[in-house]
Design a protein around this motif. Structure first.
Motif, PDB file in Angstrom:
ATOM      1  N   ASN A  78       0.945  -1.038   0.104  1.00 50.26           N
ATOM      2  CA  ASN A  78       0.043   0.011   0.039  1.00 50.26           C
ATOM      3  C   ASN A  78       0.890   1.263   0.183  1.00 50.26           C
ATOM      4  OD1 ASN A  78      -2.316  -1.582   0.129  1.00 50.26           O
ATOM      5  ND2 ASN A  78      -2.563  -1.378   2.158  1.00 50.26           N
ATOM      6  N   TYR A  79       1.999   1.367   0.591  1.00 53.16           N
ATOM      7  CA  TYR A  79       2.903   2.456   0.562  1.00 53.16           C
ATOM      8  C   TYR A  79       3.477   2.554  -0.826  1.00 53.16           C
ATOM      9  CZ  TYR A  79       2.466   2.357   5.718  1.00 53.16           C
ATOM     10  OH  TYR A  79       2.087   2.486   7.103  1.00 53.16           O
ATOM     11  N   ILE A  80       3.891   1.698  -1.249  1.00 52.96           N
ATOM     12  CA  ILE A  80       4.374   1.946  -2.776  1.00 52.96           C
ATOM     13  C   ILE A  80       3.247   2.274  -3.626  1.00 52.96           C
ATOM     14  CG2 ILE A  80       5.121   0.342  -4.809  1.00 52.96           C
ATOM     15  CD1 ILE A  80       6.542  -1.539  -2.869  1.00 52.96           C
ATOM     16  N   GLN A  81       1.998   1.827  -3.676  1.00 50.52           N
ATOM     17  CA  GLN A  81       1.193   2.353  -4.505  1.00 50.52           C
ATOM     18  C   GLN A  81       0.582   3.947  -4.000  1.00 50.52           C
ATOM     19  OE1 GLN A  81      -2.336  -0.408  -3.486  1.00 50.52           O
ATOM     20  NE2 GLN A  81      -1.584  -1.683  -5.098  1.00 50.52           N
ATOM     21  N   LEU A  82       0.691   4.200  -2.883  1.00 50.23           N
ATOM     22  CA  LEU A  82       0.546   5.494  -2.370  1.00 50.23           C
ATOM     23  C   LEU A  82       1.537   6.432  -2.929  1.00 50.23           C
ATOM     24  CD1 LEU A  82      -1.072   7.772  -0.844  1.00 50.23           C
ATOM     25  CD2 LEU A  82       0.283   6.993   1.285  1.00 50.23           C
ATOM     26  N   PHE A  83       3.083   6.027  -2.576  1.00 49.82           N
ATOM     27  CA  PHE A  83       4.162   6.738  -3.519  1.00 49.82           C
ATOM     28  C   PHE A  83       3.902   6.853  -4.855  1.00 49.82           C
ATOM     29  CE2 PHE A  83       8.190   6.713  -5.186  1.00 49.82           C
ATOM     30  CZ  PHE A  83       8.837   7.944  -4.578  1.00 49.82           C
ATOM     31  N   LEU A  84       3.521   5.853  -5.621  1.00 46.85           N
ATOM     32  CA  LEU A  84       3.339   6.234  -6.968  1.00 46.85           C
ATOM     33  C   LEU A  84       2.350   7.110  -7.403  1.00 46.85           C
ATOM     34  CD1 LEU A  84       3.770   2.231  -8.232  1.00 46.85           C
ATOM     35  CD2 LEU A  84       5.622   4.154  -8.397  1.00 46.85           C
ATOM     36  N   ILE A  85       1.137   6.935  -6.632  1.00 48.52           N
ATOM     37  CA  ILE A  85      -0.074   7.895  -6.858  1.00 48.52           C
ATOM     38  C   ILE A  85       0.619   9.227  -6.563  1.00 48.52           C
ATOM     39  CG2 ILE A  85      -2.251   8.617  -6.075  1.00 48.52           C
ATOM     40  CD1 ILE A  85      -2.791   5.532  -5.713  1.00 48.52           C
ATOM     41  N   ILE A  86       1.305   9.420  -5.483  1.00 48.34           N
ATOM     42  CA  ILE A  86       1.832  10.793  -5.275  1.00 48.34           C
ATOM     43  C   ILE A  86       2.541  11.394  -6.428  1.00 48.34           C
ATOM     44  CG2 ILE A  86       3.072  12.147  -3.527  1.00 48.34           C
ATOM     45  CD1 ILE A  86       1.838  10.375  -1.459  1.00 48.34           C
ATOM     46  N   CYS A  87       3.512  10.432  -6.882  1.00 48.73           N
ATOM     47  CA  CYS A  87       4.499  11.004  -7.865  1.00 48.73           C
ATOM     48  C   CYS A  87       3.557  11.055  -9.170  1.00 48.73           C
ATOM     49  CB  CYS A  87       5.356   9.906  -8.001  1.00 48.73           C
ATOM     50  SG  CYS A  87       6.588   9.668  -6.683  1.00 48.73           S
ATOM     51  N   PHE A  88       2.866  10.552  -9.527  1.00 46.01           N
ATOM     52  CA  PHE A  88       2.010  10.565 -10.434  1.00 46.01           C
ATOM     53  C   PHE A  88       1.344  11.766 -10.366  1.00 46.01           C
ATOM     54  CE2 PHE A  88      -1.711   9.853 -13.809  1.00 46.01           C
ATOM     55  CZ  PHE A  88      -0.730   9.735 -14.745  1.00 46.01           C
ATOM     56  N   THR A  89       0.592  12.160  -9.435  1.00 41.27           N
ATOM     57  CA  THR A  89      -0.139  13.695  -9.297  1.00 41.27           C
ATOM     58  C   THR A  89       0.855  14.716  -9.321  1.00 41.27           C
ATOM     59  OG1 THR A  89      -1.576  12.211  -7.820  1.00 41.27           O
ATOM     60  CG2 THR A  89      -1.571  14.730  -7.618  1.00 41.27           C
ATOM     61  N   ALA A  90       1.794  14.406  -8.644  1.00 36.35           N
ATOM     62  CA  ALA A  90       3.147  15.508  -8.828  1.00 36.35           C
ATOM     63  C   ALA A  90       3.357  15.828 -10.286  1.00 36.35           C
ATOM     64  CB  ALA A  90       4.031  15.298  -7.721  1.00 36.35           C
ATOM     65  N   LEU A  91       3.712  14.764 -10.955  1.00 31.53           N
ATOM     66  CA  LEU A  91       4.149  14.877 -12.403  1.00 31.53           C
ATOM     67  C   LEU A  91       2.897  15.575 -13.139  1.00 31.53           C
ATOM     68  CD1 LEU A  91       6.167  14.170 -14.450  1.00 31.53           C
ATOM     69  CD2 LEU A  91       4.824  12.237 -14.853  1.00 31.53           C
ATOM     70  N   LEU A  92       1.679  15.158 -12.899  1.00 36.58           N
ATOM     71  CA  LEU A  92       0.655  15.914 -13.827  1.00 36.58           C
ATOM     72  C   LEU A  92       0.713  17.270 -13.214  1.00 36.58           C
ATOM     73  CD1 LEU A  92      -2.258  13.247 -13.521  1.00 36.58           C
ATOM     74  CD2 LEU A  92      -0.793  13.972 -15.485  1.00 36.58           C
ATOM     75  N   LEU A  93       0.745  17.701 -11.949  1.00 27.18           N
ATOM     76  CA  LEU A  93       0.758  18.960 -11.824  1.00 27.18           C
ATOM     77  C   LEU A  93       1.808  19.993 -12.294  1.00 27.18           C
ATOM     78  CD1 LEU A  93      -0.469  18.727  -7.872  1.00 27.18           C
ATOM     79  CD2 LEU A  93      -1.854  19.621  -9.870  1.00 27.18           C
ATOM     80  N   PHE A  94       3.024  19.168 -12.328  1.00 30.54           N
ATOM     81  CA  PHE A  94       4.078  19.864 -12.845  1.00 30.54           C
ATOM     82  C   PHE A  94       4.013  20.192 -14.205  1.00 30.54           C
ATOM     83  CE2 PHE A  94       8.154  19.390 -14.840  1.00 30.54           C
ATOM     84  CZ  PHE A  94       8.950  20.711 -14.352  1.00 30.54           C
ATOM     85  N   ALA A  95       3.363  19.223 -15.113  1.00 34.45           N
ATOM     86  CA  ALA A  95       3.213  19.413 -16.375  1.00 34.45           C
ATOM     87  C   ALA A  95       2.114  20.316 -16.827  1.00 34.45           C
ATOM     88  CB  ALA A  95       2.763  17.922 -17.168  1.00 34.45           C
TER      89      ALA A  95
END
Length: 101
Positions: free
Chosen positions: A3-20
């Protein structure tokens, strides 16, 4: 741990979308190249044709429907197939397996 890995990936993907999204032009800016009648190469931008002639071509008040259904129907069908395929892959990857299987 999973679950921590999934949460980390979701946070990273959200940060990438916001940055883009920070590099996107301001919506409604008249100086934006997307709102110009000619492109950088000097050719006419098709979006202006859609806005001006959508009603005359399809006799429908909803311009979005005309663009998606008439002008870009084959392209939209391809996009829908890609989105459906991605959704099915996500479903298959994220489904829960029973313990006895």
């Amino acid at each position: 741990m999973k679950n921590y890995i999934q949460l980390f990936l979701i946070i990273c993907f959200t940060a990438l979308l916001l940055f883009a999204s920070m590099a996107l032009p301001y919506r409604g800016d008249v100086d934006n190249q997307m709102n110009q009648e000619t492109s950088i190469t000097g050719t006419e931008v098709p979006g202006n044709y859609y806005v001006q002639e959508a009603y005359h071509d399809a006799h429908t008040n909803n311009m979005v429907t005309v663009v998606l259904g008439d002008y870009r129907s084959i392209d939209t069908l391809g996009e829908q197939i890609v989105i459906f395929t991605a959704g099915m892959i996500c479903f298959l990857l994220l489904r829960k397996h029973r313990e006895d299987e």
